[in-house]
Motif scaffolding. Structure first.
Motif, short mmCIF file in Angstrom:
data_model
loop_
_atom_site.label_atom_id
_atom_site.label_comp_id
_atom_site.label_asym_id
_atom_site.label_seq_id
_atom_site.Cartn_x
_atom_site.Cartn_y
_atom_site.Cartn_z
N ARG A 149 -9.69 -0.91 -10.50
CA ARG A 149 -8.85 -1.52 -9.21
C ARG A 149 -9.36 -2.60 -8.61
O ARG A 149 -8.80 -3.32 -7.60
N ARG A 150 -10.41 -3.04 -8.45
CA ARG A 150 -12.12 -4.05 -7.79
C ARG A 150 -11.64 -5.65 -8.61
O ARG A 150 -12.74 -6.31 -8.12
N SER A 197 0.97 -1.13 -0.14
CA SER A 197 0.22 -0.44 -0.06
C SER A 197 0.90 1.41 -0.10
O SER A 197 0.81 2.42 -0.90
N LYS A 222 -2.78 -9.16 -6.25
CA LYS A 222 -4.36 -7.88 -6.17
C LYS A 222 -3.55 -6.60 -6.06
O LYS A 222 -4.17 -5.66 -6.18
N ARG A 258 -4.68 -3.29 -7.88
CA ARG A 258 -4.56 -1.54 -7.37
C ARG A 258 -3.52 -1.04 -7.92
O ARG A 258 -4.42 0.15 -8.23
#
Length: 447
Positions: free
Chosen positions: A330-331, A16, A165, A169
């Motif tokens: 992004r999902r 992140s 993932k 993202r």
């Protein structure tokens, strides 16, 4: 909390942070890059009125091209055509530099190359701010084209992330940075140019200085915040650059030859998939960038859009793209990206039919909404799919080659599309090209 859960949480937090840093540094870069977009026709007019020798020489070449295609000698069309050729030069330089930048980042790391390319971009903005001749302005564009490796390096950084993932993202957030940058940057550039002109200054100097400030902030942000995402093991396992022709020849780039000549090449099945994705990427951007370039011609001719109305149109496109990328794109779950790309490319067929046949602004904007959906989905998803290929020591090369193929498409697409536009008219251009999106859909079956 178990050690496995703690490790998983640490990885998620680290990913992140990397995604956030990439988003900010790319946004700063794109804000500086897009400040010039609404100013380019005025800059060309400025040098035309000063009787600049370099400008006049290139104008003669443009006139030959214009006459060969039967383009009417209208001031606005001339400046757009001239600007398109300059844009093609920029894309060609990107085509040459992107794979080399990516390969160097596989050897020396992402962070050093980002610092180096950002310093190169800074020097280009200095040249722009000081330019008083068209030759200096062209020098700025050459420097910017050679050094503009930030996008491919940012995609390589995201490709370094271990979690699929997180990669998805990250690619979507790169798309959001593009949408925000291409929405806010041109508006800022136009406002600053008007303000500077009112104050009696050279109208492009203030935007140039702001672009320089953005690049300085970008450099500081990279230095303080960006961690090196390429592992020491990946650097150590890099076997060199092989034949540089693999990074410059179009044929070698389409075949990703620089990846196959490493000591740990992907399997034959993965290479075939990678080649198919590269061809889809090139074909899509070749068609898309051509119609994107001629869109302002159509709205000017058919609806008599002013510069402000053009700005509102691109603002609408940017807002829709940012919303889709920040929400839907992004999902998208791993394994669903090919389906998303297929749906988005298919949406471009009715989108460009609606735009090409539009007889009112409502019909135009319905087509633009579909256009924006596709623009928000295709490139981030294809980048995510390509990022899954190659070992850790090949990610920069792979993403650099992909960026190079895109730059080649953006160099050729506008020239071909504008030629068809002027020879056959807007409707034929948009209808034929919309039907041509069947080609990347067919190529996608191999991916």
């Amino acid at each position: 909390m178990s050690d496995a859960n703690k490790a998983s949480k640490d990885v998620a937090l680290s990913s992140s942070r990397v995604i956030f840093v990439v988003f900010v540094l790319l946004l700063l870069d794109l804000l500086g890059f897009t400040l010039i977009l609404p100013l380019l026709p005025s800059i060309l007019d400025h040098y035309a009125h000063t009787g600049d020798g370099a400008y006049q020489s290139l104008q003669s070449a443009v006139d030959i091209f214009r006459e060969a295609l039967g383009i009417p000698m209208e001031k606005k069309y001339n400046s757009v055509l001239f600007g398109g050729l300059i844009g093609s030069l920029f894309s060609l330089l990107q085509f040459l530099s992107s794979p080399i930048t990516g390969a160097l980042s596989d050897r020396y790391g992402r962070r050093p190359l980002l610092l180096l390319t950002t310093m190169g971009i800074m020097s280009g903005y200095v040249v722009w701010a000081l330019s008083r001749s068209f030759a200096m302005f062209l020098l700025f564009r050459v420097i910017a084209g050679v050094c503009k490796g930030n996008v491919s390096l940012c995609t390589a950084i995201v490709a370094d992330l271990a979690d699929p993932k997180a990669r998805n993202r990250g690619m979507a957030m790169i798309g959001v940075a593009f949408s925000v940058g291409f929405t806010a940057g041109p508006l800022m550039g136009a406002y600053l140019a008007v303000t500077a002109k009112t104050a009696g200054h050279v109208f492009f100097q203030t935007p140039a200085l702001l672009a320089l400030a953005f690049s300085v902030a970008d450099l500081v942000f990279i230095w303080l915040m960006l961690p090196e995402t390429l592992s020491a093991h990946a650097k150590g396992s890099h076997s060199g650059f092989g034949d540089f022709r693999d990074l410059l020849s179009p044929g070698a780039l389409f075949n990703f030859s620089a990846v196959t000549r490493t000591k740990d090449p992907p399997t034959e099945q993965k290479m075939q998939r990678l080649k198919a994705l590269g061809r889809v990427y090139f074909c899509y951007l070749f068609l898309f960038s051509g119609l994107e370039f001629t869109l302002s011609f159509l709205t000017h001719q058919r609806f008599h859009f002013t510069s402000m109305e053009q700005g509102k149109m691109f603002f609408f496109i940017g807002i829709v793209m940012a919303s889709i990328q920040g929400g839907y794109a992004r999902r998208i779950k791993p394994g669903h990206h090919v389906r998303a790309v297929r749906m988005a490319i298919a949406a471009l067929i009715p989108a460009f039919i609606l735009i090409g046949l539009s007889w009112n602004v409502t019909m135009l904007y319905v087509g633009l909404a579909l256009y924006s959906f596709a623009a928000a989905v295709v490139v981030p998803c294809l980048s995510t799919l390509v990022s899954e290929h190659g070992t850790a020591s090949q990610k920069g090369t792979v993403m650099g080659i992909l960026r190079s193929l895109g730059a080649l498409a953006r160099a050729l697409g506008p020239i071909v599309s504008s030629s068809v536009y002027w020879l056959a008219g807007a409707q034929i251009c948009f209808l034929v090209t919309s039907a041509s999106f069947v080609v990347p859909l067919i190529l996608l079956t191999g991916a």
